[in-house]
Design a protein around this motif. Sequence first.
Motif, short mmCIF file in Angstrom:
data_model
loop_
_atom_site.label_atom_id
_atom_site.label_comp_id
_atom_site.label_asym_id
_atom_site.label_seq_id
_atom_site.Cartn_x
_atom_site.Cartn_y
_atom_site.Cartn_z
N SER A 105 0.81 -1.21 0.00
CA SER A 105 0.00 0.00 0.00
C SER A 105 0.85 1.27 0.00
N GLU A 106 2.03 1.22 0.61
CA GLU A 106 2.87 2.43 0.64
C GLU A 106 3.41 2.75 -0.76
N GLU A 107 3.92 1.72 -1.43
CA GLU A 107 4.42 1.90 -2.80
C GLU A 107 3.30 2.35 -3.73
N ARG A 108 2.17 1.73 -3.48
CA ARG A 108 1.00 2.01 -4.28
C ARG A 108 0.64 3.50 -4.19
N LYS A 109 0.65 3.99 -2.95
CA LYS A 109 0.30 5.38 -2.72
C LYS A 109 1.30 6.30 -3.41
N GLN A 110 2.58 5.96 -3.28
CA GLN A 110 3.62 6.76 -3.93
C GLN A 110 3.39 6.82 -5.44
N LYS A 111 3.06 5.66 -5.98
CA LYS A 111 2.87 5.55 -7.42
C LYS A 111 1.64 6.36 -7.87
N ILE A 168 0.43 8.99 -6.42
CA ILE A 168 0.79 10.41 -6.35
C ILE A 168 1.64 10.79 -7.55
N GLU A 169 2.59 9.92 -7.87
CA GLU A 169 3.46 10.18 -9.02
C GLU A 169 2.62 10.35 -10.30
N MET A 170 1.65 9.45 -10.48
CA MET A 170 0.82 9.49 -11.68
C MET A 170 -0.06 10.74 -11.69
N LEU A 171 -0.62 11.08 -10.51
CA LEU A 171 -1.46 12.28 -10.44
C LEU A 171 -0.64 13.51 -10.83
N GLU A 172 0.63 13.55 -10.39
CA GLU A 172 1.46 14.70 -10.73
C GLU A 172 1.80 14.71 -12.22
N HIS A 173 1.96 13.52 -12.79
CA HIS A 173 2.21 13.43 -14.23
C HIS A 173 1.07 14.03 -15.05
N VAL A 174 -0.16 13.85 -14.56
CA VAL A 174 -1.28 14.34 -15.34
C VAL A 174 -1.74 15.73 -14.90
N GLY A 175 -0.93 16.38 -14.07
CA GLY A 175 -1.22 17.76 -13.72
C GLY A 175 -2.14 17.93 -12.53
N LEU A 176 -2.29 16.88 -11.72
CA LEU A 176 -3.04 17.02 -10.48
C LEU A 176 -2.04 16.98 -9.32
N SER A 177 -2.53 17.13 -8.10
CA SER A 177 -1.57 17.18 -7.00
C SER A 177 -1.78 16.03 -6.02
N GLN A 192 -10.68 17.57 -15.41
CA GLN A 192 -9.85 16.99 -14.35
C GLN A 192 -10.14 15.49 -14.19
N ARG A 193 -11.40 15.14 -14.34
CA ARG A 193 -11.75 13.71 -14.23
C ARG A 193 -11.10 12.92 -15.34
N GLN A 194 -11.04 13.52 -16.53
CA GLN A 194 -10.41 12.81 -17.62
C GLN A 194 -8.91 12.64 -17.32
N ARG A 195 -8.33 13.60 -16.61
CA ARG A 195 -6.93 13.45 -16.18
C ARG A 195 -6.80 12.28 -15.20
N ILE A 196 -7.76 12.17 -14.31
CA ILE A 196 -7.73 11.05 -13.36
C ILE A 196 -7.81 9.73 -14.13
N ALA A 197 -8.68 9.71 -15.14
CA ALA A 197 -8.82 8.49 -15.94
C ALA A 197 -7.50 8.15 -16.64
N ILE A 198 -6.81 9.17 -17.09
CA ILE A 198 -5.52 8.93 -17.74
C ILE A 198 -4.50 8.40 -16.73
N ALA A 199 -4.51 8.99 -15.52
CA ALA A 199 -3.61 8.50 -14.47
C ALA A 199 -3.89 7.04 -14.18
N ARG A 200 -5.16 6.69 -14.16
CA ARG A 200 -5.55 5.31 -13.89
C ARG A 200 -5.05 4.38 -14.99
N ALA A 201 -5.11 4.88 -16.24
CA ALA A 201 -4.66 4.05 -17.35
C ALA A 201 -3.14 3.90 -17.35
N LEU A 202 -2.44 4.91 -16.79
CA LEU A 202 -0.98 4.92 -16.84
C LEU A 202 -0.33 4.08 -15.76
N ILE A 203 -1.03 3.84 -14.67
CA ILE A 203 -0.35 3.43 -13.44
C ILE A 203 0.38 2.10 -13.56
N THR A 204 -0.12 1.19 -14.36
CA THR A 204 0.60 -0.08 -14.50
C THR A 204 1.61 -0.01 -15.64
#
Lengths: 534, 317
Positions: free
Chosen positions: A382-388, A390-399, A414-426
Amino acid sequence: MSLLDIQDLSLSIHGTTILDKVNLSVEKGQVVAIVGESGSGKSMTSSAVIRLLPEGTTISGAIWLKDQNISDKTEKEMCTVRAHDIGMVFQEPMTALNPVETIGSQVMEAIRISEPGLSRDEVRQRAELALHRVGLDNQRFPLNTYPHKLSGGQRQRVVIAIAISQKPALLIADEPTTALDVTTQAKIMTLLKKLVDQDKMGLLLISHDLAVVANIADHIVIMKDGQVVEQGARDGFFENMKHDYTKKLFAAAHHKLQKKFIADAAEPVLEVRGLNKDYIIGRNEKLRAVNDVSFTIKKGENLGLVGESGCGKSTLARCILGLEDFQKGEILIAGQKFNGERRLRRHINVVFQDPYGSFNPRHTVGRLVAEPYYALDNPPNSEERKQKVIEMLEHVGLSASDIDKYPHEFSGGQRQRIAIARALITEPDIILLDEATSALDVLIRDQILELLARLTSVFGISYLFVSHDLATVKNITDRVLVMKDGVIVEQGITAEVYQNPSHPYTKSLLEASPDITKSKVKNKEQLNDNIFQH
Amino acid sequence: MIHYILKRLTSLLITLIVATIVIFLIIEVVPGDPAAYMMGLSGSTEAADALRVELGLDKGALERYFSWIGGMLSGDFGISYTYRVPVSQLIGERTLVSVPLTVYALILSTLIAIPVGVISASRRGSVVDTILMGVAQIGVAIPNFWFAILMVLVFSTSLGWFSAVGFPGWEAGFWVSIKALTIPAFSLALPQAAILARVMRSSVLEVMQEDYIRTARAKGLSQRQALIRHGLRNAMIPVLTILGLQFSFLLAGGIIIESIFSLPGLGRLVFQSIAQRDLIVVKSIVTLLVMAVVMITFIVDLLYALVDPRLREGGRG
C-alpha cells in the motif's frame, strides 16, 4: 428595433450570479452564435429568452422580442410566446423526444398548441410538411414512427421540425450538434442555415466550439463567466480579435500541438489480424459489425481509428479490450494471442468518453487510480501504491492532495486526467482512448491532447485513439485508419491521409470536419460571389 | 409484438414447470414421510400406511409427479385430507373471496396513490407535499390490522354503516358482498397506497427532469399540461412493477385481515392447512399461487409493452 434584443440581462440562481449584464441582439434572418466553455452562461442566456429556467432563478434587465418586453410577461403569457414566436432545439437528441409517443403526434402537438383552430387533416398536412422540410421524407419516416427507430441525427431533425412547425420568428439552437458525428453535424448546420434563410427567422446558435459555428454565423458573441467578452460581425472577426480569451478559443479550434514522438519502428505491441465480429439481430440475420480488420501498432506509435457512430469502431475497441467475443481472426498483445487473459490485459488500459460515468462515485481518487493493480500478480504494497498514485497524479497535472478526494469534486477535464492517471499506473504498452476528448470543451480538449502528447514521449506508450472527429486525431496520431460499415476503407500516415484522401468517404469526413481557416476561405468566396451578383 | 408475447409465454411456462418440480421435491421427495407427518405424533402406524396408499406414496417419484401434474391439468387436485372435499372445490370457493378482495384493494390503492403522488410531485416542497408524504409515511408505518380494527370501531361499531365481520357469499347479491369487502379492502389498500404514492411521486419527479418534458414546455405547454400529456405515461412504468408485486403479495398475504374479518379467503386456507398438516391442500395452493404470480408478471409485461413502444417493436433503443 431588432427581432431579439437582450438588454443588461443579469441572472442569478439561489444568489449565485450566472449572467452579468449581457447585451446582444438578433436581427430577422440573422445567425448569431454565442460561443463559450461550459459554465460561461451561454445556455442560460438562451434559457432566459424562452424562460425555461431552474427553480430559484432571479432575472433583471429586459428581453425584447418583436417589440415586446417578454421579461415582463406572466408565465401564462410566456406559454403563448413559446408556442408562436420561439422554436427551440436542444443538445441531446436521444432524450429530447418522448419515447412513448410517435414523431407525428409530437410534431402535431406543437402545431395544435399554436393554432388550435386547425382541422385534423390540416394539422396532419402541416406536420408532414414540417418533417419533409427537415429532410425526413414521409414515405420512409411516416408520422407513426417512434423515436427509437431513428438515429441521433434523424431525431435531431424531428426536434427541428417541432421547433419550426409553427414558423417562429426566433429559433434557438443550444449545442444542436455537439452530440452528433461530424458528418451529421455538417448536415444539421446546413439544414438550420437553409431554414433560417427560407423562413427569415433569427437564429440564436449556442456552441462551445468556435469552428462549428464560424461557418454559418453572421455575428459572433464570445462569453466567459457570465459576461460577453467580445462580439462582432463574422466578417473580419478573426482578423481583429481583441480579447485574449477569444484568441485562445481560436487557437484551440486550430488544434495545433507540439509533440515529439519516439519513432521506434521496432516490435509491435498490438496486432489485429482478420478480425470479424457478428451480431445476431434476427432469426437468420447477422450484422457484421467488424469485417476482416487487420492492423498493427508498434511501440510508441499513435494510431487513430476514425469513423461515424455505428461504423464498428467501438465494437472493435471492445474486442481489443477483451470485453467482447469475436468470430474470426486473432488479436495479439505483446506478441501473444489474446483471449481475455488477465496476464495480457495488463499491457493495455483504457480511457472512456464519459468522465462522469466512468468512476464509482463512492471511491476516492487514490483507490480509483490504483484499480488496475488488480490485473497484476504481484501488486505493490500500500505504501508503494500510494507513492505511485501520487506520481501518476502529478504526471497528469493534479496534486498529491487530490488522492483522498472523490470524483464529484473535480471538473470534467480533471476527471479525464484522473482516468488517464488510472490508465498509466501499470505502465501499459498501449492506452486505448475511446472518444476520450469528445465530451470536453475545446480548450479543455486541447489541454488533454497536449498532456497525452507529452506522456507519450515520457513513457513511450502507444495510443489507439478512437474518435468520430478527424480534427481531434489529426495532430496526435502518426497513422490513421478510417472505418466505415465495419471495414477499414483507408489507412496511412496521418498527414498524407489528410492531404490526399483516396477514399470518397474519407473526403466527406474531412469536408464535414469544422475548420475555422477553411470556413474563412469559403466565406470570402461567398463574399466574392455576392459582389458579382450585385 | 407477437414475438415479444411468445418470448414471455415461453419463460412463463418454464418458470411454472420449474416451480412445480421444486414444490414436489420439497413436499414429497425430501427425506421424511409425508404420511407420518400428516398423521401427527399421535397417529397409528396402520393409519399412516393407509394414508400412504391413499396418497400414492407407494409408487415411484416420477410417476407421482406426472400423475399430480396430469391431475391438475384436468382440474383434479385431489381430496383434502382434513376437509374431505375436493381441493379444487375448496380453492374455488376461497378464490372467489380472495381475488375480488385483492382487486378491490388494488383499485382503491391506485385511485388513492396516483393522484396523491402526482399532486405531491407537482408541488414538491410545499405544505401540501409535506402533509401528503407525512400521511404516506404513517400509512407505511402503521400495521394494517390495527388500522382494520380502528375502521371497524368507527364504521361498524359507532356508525353502524358496515357489518363488522363475515362474508355473506356472492349468492347474497353483488352489492351486499362488495359492501362486506369494503372495510377489509380499505385496510389492505392503505399501506399499499402509501408505498405506491411514494413511488409515483419519485417517478413523476424523475420524469419531469427529462429532456422531452423541456421539449414539451418549449412547444408552449404549461408545466401541468406537459406533466399530463408527456409525463404520466412514462411515470407509470415503475408504478406498474410495484402494482404487479402488490397483487401477488395481497392474494395470499391478506391472512391477518382475513382473520380479523372472518373472511373465507386463500390466506386463511393456507394457514389452516399448514396447521392441520394437510399437505395435499398446501401443495395445490402453493402451486396455484405460483401460477398466479407468474401470470401477473406476464400481464405486467404485456402492460409494459402497451405503455412503451420500444418493447413492442424492438429497434435501435
